[in-house]
Scaffold this motif. Structure first.
Motif, PDB file in Angstrom:
ATOM      1  N   ILE A   1       1.249  -1.560   0.342  1.00  0.00           N
ATOM      2  CA  ILE A   1       0.316   0.101  -0.241  1.00  0.00           C
ATOM      3  C   ILE A   1       1.114   1.266   0.164  1.00  0.00           C
ATOM      4  N   PHE A   2       1.949   1.371   0.767  1.00  0.00           N
ATOM      5  CA  PHE A   2       2.526   2.514   0.786  1.00  0.00           C
ATOM      6  C   PHE A   2       3.842   2.255  -0.156  1.00  0.00           C
ATOM      7  N   SER A   3       3.766   1.377  -0.366  1.00  0.00           N
ATOM      8  CA  SER A   3       4.781   1.657  -2.116  1.00  0.00           C
ATOM      9  C   SER A   3       6.466   1.516  -0.864  1.00  0.00           C
ATOM     10  N   ASP A   4       6.404   0.830  -0.361  1.00  0.00           N
ATOM     11  CA  ASP A   4       8.018   0.753   0.287  1.00  0.00           C
ATOM     12  C   ASP A   4       8.600   2.546   0.687  1.00  0.00           C
ATOM     13  N   THR A   5       7.376   3.420   0.759  1.00  0.00           N
ATOM     14  CA  THR A   5       8.022   4.717   0.896  1.00  0.00           C
ATOM     15  C   THR A   5       8.447   5.351   3.159  1.00  0.00           C
ATOM     16  N   THR A   6       8.317   3.978   3.416  1.00  0.00           N
ATOM     17  CA  THR A   6       8.031   4.251   4.891  1.00  0.00           C
ATOM     18  C   THR A   6       9.082   4.120   5.716  1.00  0.00           C
ATOM     19  N   GLN A   7      10.524   4.986   5.318  1.00  0.00           N
ATOM     20  CA  GLN A   7      11.923   3.985   5.574  1.00  0.00           C
ATOM     21  C   GLN A   7      12.407   5.190   6.324  1.00  0.00           C
ATOM     22  N   ASP A   8      11.744   6.406   6.309  1.00  0.00           N
ATOM     23  CA  ASP A   8      12.468   7.307   7.136  1.00  0.00           C
ATOM     24  C   ASP A   8      12.261   6.997   9.235  1.00  0.00           C
ATOM     25  N   SER A   9      13.012   7.492   9.850  1.00  0.00           N
ATOM     26  CA  SER A   9      13.278   6.423  11.835  1.00  0.00           C
ATOM     27  C   SER A   9      11.399   6.657  11.697  1.00  0.00           C
ATOM     28  N   LYS A  10      10.670   6.887  11.750  1.00  0.00           N
ATOM     29  CA  LYS A  10       9.907   7.485  12.734  1.00  0.00           C
ATOM     30  C   LYS A  10       8.550   6.116  12.545  1.00  0.00           C
ATOM     31  N   ASP A  11       9.009   6.192  10.987  1.00  0.00           N
ATOM     32  CA  ASP A  11       7.857   4.892  10.669  1.00  0.00           C
ATOM     33  C   ASP A  11       8.006   3.466  10.481  1.00  0.00           C
ATOM     34  N   VAL A  12      10.027   3.199  10.597  1.00  0.00           N
ATOM     35  CA  VAL A  12      10.142   2.376  10.532  1.00  0.00           C
ATOM     36  C   VAL A  12       9.895   1.935  12.598  1.00  0.00           C
ATOM     37  N   LEU A  13       9.324   2.816  13.029  1.00  0.00           N
ATOM     38  CA  LEU A  13       9.452   2.672  14.793  1.00  0.00           C
ATOM     39  C   LEU A  13       8.318   2.214  15.061  1.00  0.00           C
ATOM     40  N   PHE A  14       7.378   3.331  14.202  1.00  0.00           N
ATOM     41  CA  PHE A  14       6.040   2.799  13.989  1.00  0.00           C
ATOM     42  C   PHE A  14       5.971   1.580  13.972  1.00  0.00           C
ATOM     43  N   ASN A  15       6.253   0.904  12.902  1.00  0.00           N
ATOM     44  CA  ASN A  15       5.748  -1.048  12.327  1.00  0.00           C
ATOM     45  C   ASN A  15       6.839  -1.974  13.393  1.00  0.00           C
ATOM     46  N   VAL A  16       8.161  -0.962  13.973  1.00  0.00           N
ATOM     47  CA  VAL A  16       8.198  -1.905  15.360  1.00  0.00           C
ATOM     48  C   VAL A  16       7.356  -2.044  16.431  1.00  0.00           C
ATOM     49  N   LEU A  17       6.920  -0.933  16.407  1.00  0.00           N
ATOM     50  CA  LEU A  17       5.527  -0.910  17.905  1.00  0.00           C
ATOM     51  C   LEU A  17       4.930  -1.481  17.014  1.00  0.00           C
TER      52      LEU A  17
ATOM     53  N   PRO B   1      17.616   0.347  13.542  1.00  0.00           N
ATOM     54  CA  PRO B   1      18.341   1.230  14.522  1.00  0.00           C
ATOM     55  C   PRO B   1      18.193  -0.258  15.599  1.00  0.00           C
ATOM     56  N   LEU B   2      19.585   0.315  16.505  1.00  0.00           N
ATOM     57  CA  LEU B   2      19.650  -0.656  17.741  1.00  0.00           C
ATOM     58  C   LEU B   2      18.475   0.184  18.874  1.00  0.00           C
ATOM     59  N   VAL B   3      18.634   1.308  18.813  1.00  0.00           N
ATOM     60  CA  VAL B   3      17.473   1.802  19.567  1.00  0.00           C
ATOM     61  C   VAL B   3      16.627   1.869  19.689  1.00  0.00           C
ATOM     62  N   HIS B   4      15.831   1.649  18.580  1.00  0.00           N
ATOM     63  CA  HIS B   4      14.398   1.237  18.346  1.00  0.00           C
ATOM     64  C   HIS B   4      13.878  -0.231  18.360  1.00  0.00           C
ATOM     65  N   ILE B   5      15.203  -0.876  18.658  1.00  0.00           N
ATOM     66  CA  ILE B   5      14.700  -2.599  19.117  1.00  0.00           C
ATOM     67  C   ILE B   5      14.927  -2.381  20.342  1.00  0.00           C
ATOM     68  N   PHE B   6      15.556  -1.882  20.959  1.00  0.00           N
ATOM     69  CA  PHE B   6      15.160  -1.625  22.295  1.00  0.00           C
ATOM     70  C   PHE B   6      13.230  -1.408  22.873  1.00  0.00           C
ATOM     71  N   THR B   7      13.779  -0.307  22.112  1.00  0.00           N
ATOM     72  CA  THR B   7      12.227   0.604  22.508  1.00  0.00           C
ATOM     73  C   THR B   7      11.420  -0.359  22.255  1.00  0.00           C
ATOM     74  N   SER B   8      12.066  -1.247  21.093  1.00  0.00           N
ATOM     75  CA  SER B   8      10.412  -2.231  20.769  1.00  0.00           C
ATOM     76  C   SER B   8      10.200  -3.629  22.255  1.00  0.00           C
ATOM     77  N   VAL B   9      11.353  -3.378  22.396  1.00  0.00           N
ATOM     78  CA  VAL B   9      11.220  -4.646  23.501  1.00  0.00           C
ATOM     79  C   VAL B   9      10.959  -4.441  24.288  1.00  0.00           C
ATOM     80  N   ILE B  10      10.873  -3.324  24.967  1.00  0.00           N
ATOM     81  CA  ILE B  10       9.861  -2.712  26.220  1.00  0.00           C
ATOM     82  C   ILE B  10       8.224  -2.883  26.334  1.00  0.00           C
TER      83      ILE B  10
END
Lengths: 476, 227
Positions: free
Chosen positions: A291-307, A373-382
């Motif tokens: 749907i988003f044609s892989d445009t979701t590559q900025d840091s916040k979008d990645v964070l949103f996806n891992v959450l 990014p490592l920081v997002h991985i930590f956030t997603s674990v929390i």
């Protein structure tokens, strides 16, 4: 078995009253008036094109067939009842399959509807070939739905011994997710013309025609089998023993963790559910990519996806494992001399390990594709721990029996609080605050689920009658 | 202090009265049988007795404790019933026995010797590592009974215990009941097989119209055979 006898049986299981000739005539007259008015409004008032009408008609039919499939399988459970009964009467696979198809798909009302629509389309000058294609697609969809009823039921039956289909679907989803870029370009090149739909329908119908005797024969044979593989029992016993060693300081807890672990590892329904949870998330991630044609590559979008992975995983755990599968009730830990808090701890630990393994796998896969990014991985674990804790708090509203009221409350609260948490993790709070939220939720879980296990339990008549022997008298 | 005291127990399902002011008291080590026609409520009574099912009215005391005392109840009673075996699904007899040993904090070596002997007596040694689900109806009952005998509770309750058992197993079960009585314990069971009721029990109660009445087998032998 004669067709008439099967018809009576079918009517009983679908809770349908036998219709008289007068009733049928009235029904068809009403249907004719309805369709004529509808078609006139569509074509004369709104000037809808024939092509658009056909695509909408097929689309609506597709949704209706899916709903019918759900109704027969889940709501009425008529497929399972009819199969169960048919095992005891002299009926062969071909009779059974086609009787069922005729009764569920070739009713007089359906035929009348096809005729009205076809005649109307001919009347407004539509060529004959598209009309025939349309009717072929509609009947084909019904044929495939009829097949789908038995196929899904057969798959469920086979899953009693081993979650074959969940594993196959899971593997397919991994490949689809990893290679979604290539697949998406292939799909985008495919045109869903009427001819293409006819070809798809014919292909699926042919597959159904070739394979139905195998499926129906197997269903009619009532071939129950149990997993009794010595090696498999040994292996699962060994795994459960290993992870129960973490609790060796408390012998009772250790033995309960081992017991729960063994039973869940050997439960194809539970393991299948775990795999399907992963497949669902991979499907969502693939669709998201499409749907988003892989445009979701900025840091916040990645964070949103891992959450999002953490959130959906914990939601599915609450919804599928706890509220639908009723894990707490199924484990029957109240048959042993164990406190409710000990019961809960042992089951939460084992289920938590399974969910965390799922989460780790999905995160690894997501990381392979997107480099998180490592920081997002930590956030997603929390965040994962927070969502899991939220689920445990909500689950403390019942002991074993899940009523509709409890289900609704759990869903609404998990959605609202979960989304609030997700928004907070994305935009509002920093790393330190995230840890504080996690610790607070852990403290609440400890208090309301283990220390005072009856504090949040919602009282109602049904709940009391099935929460046997687990009354505050003992623990408090 | 009595082993078991049931006072004015009432249980209904909708408008159907199953137990209607039922009373029962067992004050000394014994083997007690409950007989009754099909559907009269024997299994319902046993389920209420061990708090697997709520009663509508009345009280049940086990060794002076209310059945609401979950820990006490499960520690001092055991239930063998084909309707209460879900907790054994997917595990093997050996795993089940080891679980019992851990949960009841029994001596590992002595208990292992005990369950191995019982399994051998009942010719089940080869089933020790089979899944419970894969066992036959009678074997499941035997395994469940052995698990209960490992911690030998003061009150053992068995629902239709002789159903599906082979000749040798029936004898073994009867001997076990007698051993339990000698050890100062109570065994309560239901059965449709009158010969076993006659052989194994000290007291017989008949459940009829929701109530238990003391039953004298020899006097009313003909009517009992109708059961």
């Amino acid at each position: 078995m004669k067709f008439e006898a099967y018809k009576k049986l079918f009517d009983i299981y679908t809770e349908e009253n036998p219709s008289s000739i007068t009733k049928t005539i009235i029904k068809i007259s009403g249907l004719t008036v309805f369709w004529l008015i509808l078609l006139l409004i569509l074509f004369k008032v709104f000037a809808v094109s024939v092509n658009a009408f056909m695509y909408w008609y097929i689309g609506i039919y597709f949704v209706l067939e899916l709903l019918l499939l759900f109704a027969y399988l889940v709501l009425y459970e008529s497929t399972s009842h009819i199969i169960g009964f048919s095992r005891t009467v002299p009926i062969n696979a071909h009779q059974f399959y086609f009787y069922h198809f005729i009764l569920s798909s070739l009713k007089v009302e359906y035929i009348a509807e096809y005729l009205i629509v076809s005649l109307f389309l001919i009347a407004i000058g539509t060529p004959l070939i598209p009309i025939i294609s349309l009717i072929m697609i509609l009947v084909g969809m019904k044929f495939i739905r009829n097949y789908g009823e038995f196929f899904i039921y057969w798959m469920k039956k086979r899953e009693v011994t081993f979650p074959y289909w969940s594993i196959i679907f899971f593997c397919i989803m991994i490949f689809v997710y990893l290679g979604s870029g290539h697949l998406l370009s292939l799909i985008s090149n495919f045109a869903f013309t009427l001819n293409a739909l006819v070809i798809i329908t014919i292909t699926l119908s042919l597959i159904a025609l070739i394979t139905y005797p195998v499926i129906i024969n197997e269903l009619l044979r009532d071939n129950h089998s149990n997993t009794n593989t010595y090696k498999f029992n040994q292996f699962t016993g060994w795994i459960a023993s290993k992870f129960s060693l973490i609790f060796r300081m408390n012998k009772q807890l250790q033995s309960l963790v081992k017991y729960n672990g063994i039973r869940l590892l050997r439960n194809p329904k539970y393991i299948g559910m775990m795999l399907r949870m992963n497949s669902t998330i991979l499907l969502f991630l693939t669709l998201n990519k499409y749907i988003f044609s892989d445009t979701t590559q900025d840091s916040k979008d990645v964070l949103f996806n891992v959450l999002y992975i953490s959130f959906i995983l914990c939601l599915l755990n609450l919804s599928n494992v706890k509220l639908t599968f009723k894990l707490n009730e199924k484990q029957k830990l109240d048959f042993f001399p164990v406190n409710l808090n000990m019961e809960r701890v042992s089951l939460d630990v084992v289920n938590g390990i399974f969910i965390f393994l799922n989460f780790s796998f999905l995160m690894t896969l997501y990381n392979v594709v997107h480099s998180v990014p490592l920081v997002h991985i930590f956030t997603s674990v929390i965040a994962f721990i927070c969502f899991f804790m939220l689920g445990l708090i909500l689950e403390s509203t019942y002991i074993y029996h899940v009523t509709k009221k409890i289900k609704v409350i759990n869903y609404i609260l998990f959605f609202t609080l979960g989304i609030a948490l997700e928004v907070a993790f994305v935009s509002l709070i920093d790393w330190g605050m995230q840890l504080i939220v996690m610790l607070t939720l852990m403290l609440i879980v400890y208090s309301v689920r283990y220390k005072f296990p009856y504090l949040l339990v919602l009282k109602n008549k049904k709940n009391e009658s099935t929460n046997k022997g687990k009354k505050p008298l003992v623990n408090n | 202090m009595s082993f078991l005291k049931v006072n004015r127990l009432k249980k209904t399902f909708g408008s159907k009265i199953i137990l209607d002011g039922l009373n029962l008291e067992i004050n000394e080590p014994s083997i007690v049988a409950i007989i009754g026609n099909n559907g009269v409520g024997k299994s319902v009574f046993l389920s209420c007795l061990l708090n697997y099912l709520d009663s509508d009215h009345g009280s049940i005391q086990v060794l002076g404790h209310s059945v609401d005392d979950h820990l006490f109840l499960r520690t001092n009673t055991a239930f063998v019933s084909s309707d209460h075996q879900e907790h054994l699904y997917k595990i093997t007899p050996r795993e089940y026995f080891n679980l019992i040993i851990s949960i009841y904090n029994l001596n590992q070596d002595a208990s292992t010797t005990k369950y191995e002997k019982y399994m051998k007596d009942l010719e089940l040694t080869k089933e020790m590592d089979s899944s419970f689900n894969a066992l036959s109806f009678g074997t499941k009952k035997k395994v469940q009974l052995i698990g209960c005998l490992l911690f030998n509770p003061p009150i053992l309750v068995c629902d239709e215990i002789f159903e599906g058992l082979d000749f040798e197993a029936v004898k073994w079960v009867k001997d076990t009941f007698i051993d339990r009585k000698r050890a100062g314990l109570v065994t309560l069971f239901t059965s449709h097989i009158i010969q076993h009721v006659e052989d194994a029990s000290d007291e017989i109660y008949r459940l009829r119209d929701g109530k238990l009445s003391s039953h004298h087998l020899m006097k009313e032998k003909d009517s009992v055979y109708e059961v």
